[in-house]
Design a protein around this motif. Sequence first.
Motif, PDB file in Angstrom:
ATOM      1  N   SER A  84       6.069  18.046  -9.742  1.00  0.00           N
ATOM      2  CA  SER A  84       5.735  17.022  -8.755  1.00  0.00           C
ATOM      3  C   SER A  84       6.065  17.505  -7.347  1.00  0.00           C
ATOM      4  CB  SER A  84       6.498  15.732  -9.062  1.00  0.00           C
ATOM      5  OG  SER A  84       6.388  14.818  -7.989  1.00  0.00           O
ATOM      6  N   ASN A  85       5.153  17.237  -6.420  1.00  0.00           N
ATOM      7  CA  ASN A  85       5.423  17.589  -5.026  1.00  0.00           C
ATOM      8  C   ASN A  85       6.488  16.691  -4.404  1.00  0.00           C
ATOM      9  OD1 ASN A  85       3.235  15.508  -5.179  1.00  0.00           O
ATOM     10  ND2 ASN A  85       3.470  15.511  -2.965  1.00  0.00           N
ATOM     11  N   GLU A 179       0.832  25.625  -4.121  1.00  0.00           N
ATOM     12  CA  GLU A 179       1.347  24.450  -4.815  1.00  0.00           C
ATOM     13  C   GLU A 179       2.873  24.478  -4.767  1.00  0.00           C
ATOM     14  OE1 GLU A 179      -0.233  21.912  -6.031  1.00  0.00           O
ATOM     15  OE2 GLU A 179      -2.289  22.649  -5.839  1.00  0.00           O
ATOM     16  N   ASN A 232       0.104   6.844 -10.066  1.00  0.00           N
ATOM     17  CA  ASN A 232       0.562   8.203  -9.791  1.00  0.00           C
ATOM     18  C   ASN A 232       0.237   8.540  -8.341  1.00  0.00           C
ATOM     19  OD1 ASN A 232       1.211  10.890  -9.675  1.00  0.00           O
ATOM     20  ND2 ASN A 232      -0.235  11.562 -11.233  1.00  0.00           N
ATOM     21  N   THR A 234       1.652  11.046  -6.720  1.00  0.00           N
ATOM     22  CA  THR A 234       1.987  12.442  -6.455  1.00  0.00           C
ATOM     23  C   THR A 234       0.713  13.279  -6.428  1.00  0.00           C
ATOM     24  OG1 THR A 234       2.195  13.197  -8.763  1.00  0.00           O
ATOM     25  CG2 THR A 234       4.085  12.046  -7.802  1.00  0.00           C
ATOM     26  N   ARG A 235       0.864  14.573  -6.150  1.00  0.00           N
ATOM     27  CA  ARG A 235      -0.267  15.489  -6.203  1.00  0.00           C
ATOM     28  C   ARG A 235      -0.246  16.294  -7.491  1.00  0.00           C
ATOM     29  NH1 ARG A 235       1.030  16.533  -0.623  1.00  0.00           N
ATOM     30  NH2 ARG A 235       1.860  18.583  -1.188  1.00  0.00           N
ATOM     31  N   SER A 236       0.355  15.738  -8.523  1.00  0.00           N
ATOM     32  CA  SER A 236       0.500  16.446  -9.798  1.00  0.00           C
ATOM     33  C   SER A 236      -0.173  15.663 -10.915  1.00  0.00           C
ATOM     34  CB  SER A 236       1.981  16.658 -10.137  1.00  0.00           C
ATOM     35  OG  SER A 236       2.642  17.359  -9.101  1.00  0.00           O
ATOM     36  N   ASP A 237      -0.690  16.398 -11.904  1.00  0.00           N
ATOM     37  CA  ASP A 237      -1.251  15.799 -13.111  1.00  0.00           C
ATOM     38  C   ASP A 237      -0.188  15.804 -14.197  1.00  0.00           C
ATOM     39  OD1 ASP A 237      -3.708  15.556 -11.847  1.00  0.00           O
ATOM     40  OD2 ASP A 237      -4.419  17.497 -12.574  1.00  0.00           O
ATOM     41  N   ARG A 301      -3.385  12.919 -10.836  1.00  0.00           N
ATOM     42  CA  ARG A 301      -2.946  12.708  -9.459  1.00  0.00           C
ATOM     43  C   ARG A 301      -3.805  11.647  -8.773  1.00  0.00           C
ATOM     44  NH1 ARG A 301      -3.656  18.535  -6.969  1.00  0.00           N
ATOM     45  NH2 ARG A 301      -2.934  19.078  -9.065  1.00  0.00           N
ATOM     46  N   GLY A 302      -3.142  10.710  -8.079  1.00  0.00           N
ATOM     47  CA  GLY A 302      -3.843   9.647  -7.382  1.00  0.00           C
ATOM     48  C   GLY A 302      -4.431   8.582  -8.272  1.00  0.00           C
TER      49      GLY A 302
END
Length: 486
Positions: A84-85, A179, A232, A234-237, A301-302
């Motif tokens: 996670s960012n 990333e 979600n 974050t910018r993570s899956d 993400r999103g």
Amino acid sequence: MASLTTMFGRNARFLRRRAALAITAAAVLAASALPAAAQEARLTAEGREALALTIYEQDLALVSEQRRVNLAAGESQLAIEDVSNLLRPETVLLSAPGLRVLEQSFVADLLTPQRLLEASLGKTVRLIRTHPETGADTVFDAEVLSLAGGLVLRVDGQIEISPPGRIAFAELPPGLRSEPALLARLASQTAGEQALQLAYLTSGLSWRADYVARLNEADDTLDLQALATLTNGTRSDFPAADLRLVAGQVNQSVRPRMMARQEMEAAMPQAMAVPADVARAPQSASDRYVYSVALPVTLLRGETKQVPLMSAAGVKVTREYRFDGLAVGNPNIEEIGPVSAALVMELENSADLGLGAPLPSGVVRIYGPGPGGQPLFLGEDRMAQTSEGETARLSLGRAFDVTARATRTAFERLSQRSYETGQRIVVKNAKAEAVEVLVGGTLPQGWSMLEESAAHEKESANRIVWRLQVPAGGEAEVSYRIRVSN
């Protein structure tokens, strides 16, 4: 003398060359003796073997995962990507048999055009200009002088502000990544593949409960479905994650507290457990409830996603028509109304009545049978967290056909600190069936009942209510007189 000077000069140059060769040889030996930490190994999501998410209601989640990694014996440098960012570095826990963490850091300095230019301040880059007619490219060496308020370059001996052309870089500056990555310097007792356990807290993940209820024709039972709405940010899956949802607030100061190592280690084996084929009952843990989702969930993400949390059929409910605020002891109020009755629905959270499981707080949207058999939206209300054995009260709005009016019937000042006052409250029912109506209000401190046409009930020291049976197409009334002494 000159020959001696020449000889000493030659010897000095020889000694300097020997010293330089020795320094070079020492540097080569030192480089060959550098630990494996100088060679960074990347660990991406492809090495992930298990993933679990424990999501709280407060923009907080515990990510627990297991990745397969191939490590050499001794020291090594590992870059763990696909995290996670919004990871909180102070909460990271890395563990594996025979593995020691020497240091760890989180790198979120991502590769962007602005960061490339910032890393090149005072350095030379390439400026490429294309001829508008021939299309030929001309390459200039350009020094990056400033980025304050715009790009300033020194090109071919001249200072240019926001110059035309494309900027090219010979190499990436150290430390910039496409990333976020967790960097760890590790010491392993053995070489070979290992199962690396990783856990950390992150912001950007949250959940809430949303309920959908359908009333039956008789308005005495409903079918209730609880959905967990996951977000979600974050910018993570997070693919195929074993999902647990925690209902209840965890204490936070400026940032959520760092989870104790023992607590995170205890959470990880449960998170790695294979999910059951059916929904699991909520488990009590540290004065909170943990809801486990039956099947793995992929949260991109999103993304905002809903998953079933629980359901119950035939839950018994009672509908209540209520007038609050009609009974008052203020002598300055001559008349109130007409006002419509508040429509309140109660459901008791007990196994005997169809529920019997702790219900997290959330919005309940209620549908009922409408004309032609189509569902009709009746209203929504936020339900507070409801433990087993408690009663949830939901306000559905106002009843169109049940109204009331309150009129002051008496007032007498007895002294500066006491008086008597009375009211008459009339309730009308335009519905085709009889209804029970609750009429009440809050009286001033120091009140006492002198007379009343029907017996009241006390809901608190100063809140009273009367239960009136109002016939279909008819009306009912209550009158009373109180004394207030302060």
